[in-house]
Write a protein that holds these residues in place. Structure first.
Motif, PDB file in Angstrom:
ATOM      1  N   TYR A 189       0.538  -1.424  -0.141  1.00 34.92           N
ATOM      2  CA  TYR A 189       0.389   0.291  -0.004  1.00 34.92           C
ATOM      3  C   TYR A 189       0.928   1.167  -0.115  1.00 34.92           C
ATOM      4  O   TYR A 189       1.878   1.364   0.751  1.00 34.92           O
ATOM      5  CB  TYR A 189      -1.000  -0.252   1.208  1.00 34.92           C
ATOM      6  N   ARG A 190       1.048   1.899  -1.261  1.00 35.40           N
ATOM      7  CA  ARG A 190       1.805   3.092  -1.072  1.00 35.40           C
ATOM      8  C   ARG A 190       1.709   4.188  -0.235  1.00 35.40           C
ATOM      9  O   ARG A 190       0.929   4.332   0.370  1.00 35.40           O
ATOM     10  CB  ARG A 190       1.645   3.494  -2.538  1.00 35.40           C
ATOM     11  N   GLU A 192      -7.810  -0.104  -9.593  1.00 39.94           N
ATOM     12  CA  GLU A 192      -6.829   0.701  -8.487  1.00 39.94           C
ATOM     13  C   GLU A 192      -5.419   0.753  -8.852  1.00 39.94           C
ATOM     14  O   GLU A 192      -4.858  -0.524  -8.675  1.00 39.94           O
ATOM     15  CB  GLU A 192      -7.324   0.063  -7.125  1.00 39.94           C
ATOM     16  N   GLU A 219      -1.788   1.343  -8.164  1.00 43.37           N
ATOM     17  CA  GLU A 219      -0.364   2.198  -7.092  1.00 43.37           C
ATOM     18  C   GLU A 219       0.989   1.964  -7.894  1.00 43.37           C
ATOM     19  O   GLU A 219       1.492   0.783  -8.454  1.00 43.37           O
ATOM     20  CB  GLU A 219      -0.310   1.159  -6.059  1.00 43.37           C
ATOM     21  N   THR A 240       4.602  -1.504  -9.576  1.00 50.57           N
ATOM     22  CA  THR A 240       3.631  -1.233  -9.736  1.00 50.57           C
ATOM     23  C   THR A 240       2.204  -2.629  -8.907  1.00 50.57           C
ATOM     24  O   THR A 240       3.223  -3.374  -8.877  1.00 50.57           O
ATOM     25  CB  THR A 240       2.607  -1.499 -11.222  1.00 50.57           C
ATOM     26  N   GLU A 292       0.990  -7.524  -7.933  1.00 52.68           N
ATOM     27  CA  GLU A 292       1.759  -6.674  -7.978  1.00 52.68           C
ATOM     28  C   GLU A 292       3.350  -6.620  -8.431  1.00 52.68           C
ATOM     29  O   GLU A 292       3.698  -7.545  -8.715  1.00 52.68           O
ATOM     30  CB  GLU A 292       1.901  -6.247  -6.417  1.00 52.68           C
ATOM     31  N   THR A 332      -0.893   7.446  -6.470  1.00 52.88           N
ATOM     32  CA  THR A 332      -2.435   5.956  -7.231  1.00 52.88           C
ATOM     33  C   THR A 332      -3.619   6.372  -7.426  1.00 52.88           C
ATOM     34  O   THR A 332      -4.147   7.297  -6.971  1.00 52.88           O
ATOM     35  CB  THR A 332      -2.410   5.656  -5.144  1.00 52.88           C
TER      36      THR A 332
END
Length: 242
Positions: A16-17, A33, A35, A55, A70, A229
């Motif tokens: 989670y950025r 979504e 990121e 990513t 991810e 994001t």
């Protein structure tokens, strides 16, 4: 470049950025979504590495489920070397108990599990991971607690325990921090701290910047992260009317 990065991911099975851990929330149903870290730099024992693209793609499946892909590319700068697509993975995330992150009372509880795919180079194999996440939001800020266990691609046991602390969610720019401990048994041990800022432009767009300092087997690791994001719908109302 985003879809090249699906083949890669960080050591943890979630993100989670600009953190290594995550929160107990999922993308909205029918929404993608993204990121994205266009560029970041990591310095470790005289080696400087470009971390890009990093990513995370979150596909909202329902109110309580999302699919996650991810990863990241790594390009050695000093000394120079080819770009590697490393540590790929695919995961499912489920909100077990809706709470303060979903507009309800009490903590939000989620779980994330999935497969760690082989690296683009080397002889790594397939691994697996499972994580539990608890998040609680107050007026003064938000805390996310993460605990993960994994079988790495080299078939070592791995544990990760971390805490994310965020400033008030109503602030346009909020300070953030993360502290975690990770141990890959028989290989390495990491203690990490991160401080940064998140600029919440809207519900669908945010930018972040952070600095991370860690000790891995007592060797210092420094990293600069900057990214964004954003969320886009996967289906449009007009498509249903045709």
């Amino acid at each position: 470049m985003i879809f090249l990065a699906i083949a890669t991911c960080s050591g943890s099975a979630f993100a989670y950025r600009p953190f290594d851990g995550t929160d107990a929330a999922v993308a909205e149903p029918g929404e993608l979504e993204v990121e994205l870290q266009p560029a970041g730099v990591q310095q470790e024992q005289g080696t400087r590495t470009l971390i890009a693209p990093w990513t995370v793609l979150n596909f909202g499946l329902s109110e309580e489920w999302e699919a996650v892909f991810e990863g990241r590319g790594e390009t050695p700068l000093v000394p120079s070397g080819p770009t590697e697509l490393m540590m790929g993975g695919a995961f499912l995330k489920h909100v077990v108990v809706p709470g303060s992150l979903q507009g309800k009372d009490g903590p939000s509880v989620a779980t994330e599990f999935g497969v760690l795919l082989p690296d683009s180079t080397g002889d790594s194999g397939v691994g697996a991971s499972w994580a539990g996440i608890v998040s609680q939001r107050w007026d003064w800020g938000t805390i996310h607690f993460n605990a993960e266990t994994a079988l790495t691609r080299d078939h070592h046991a791995d544990v990760f325990v971390g805490t994310i602390i965020e400033g008030p969610s109503k602030w346009k720019v909020r300070p953030v921090a993360e502290f975690f401990y990770e141990k890959e048994f028989g290989l390495e041990e990491t203690v990490s701290g991160l401080v940064g800022l998140i600029w919440q432009v809207s519900d669908k767009l945010s930018f972040d910047v952070a600095f991370r300092h860690a000790l891995t087997n007592r060797h210092p690791v420094n990293e600069v992260r900057a990214g964004l994001t954003f969320a886009v719908p996967l289906r449009f109302e007009g498509a249903h009317n045709r």
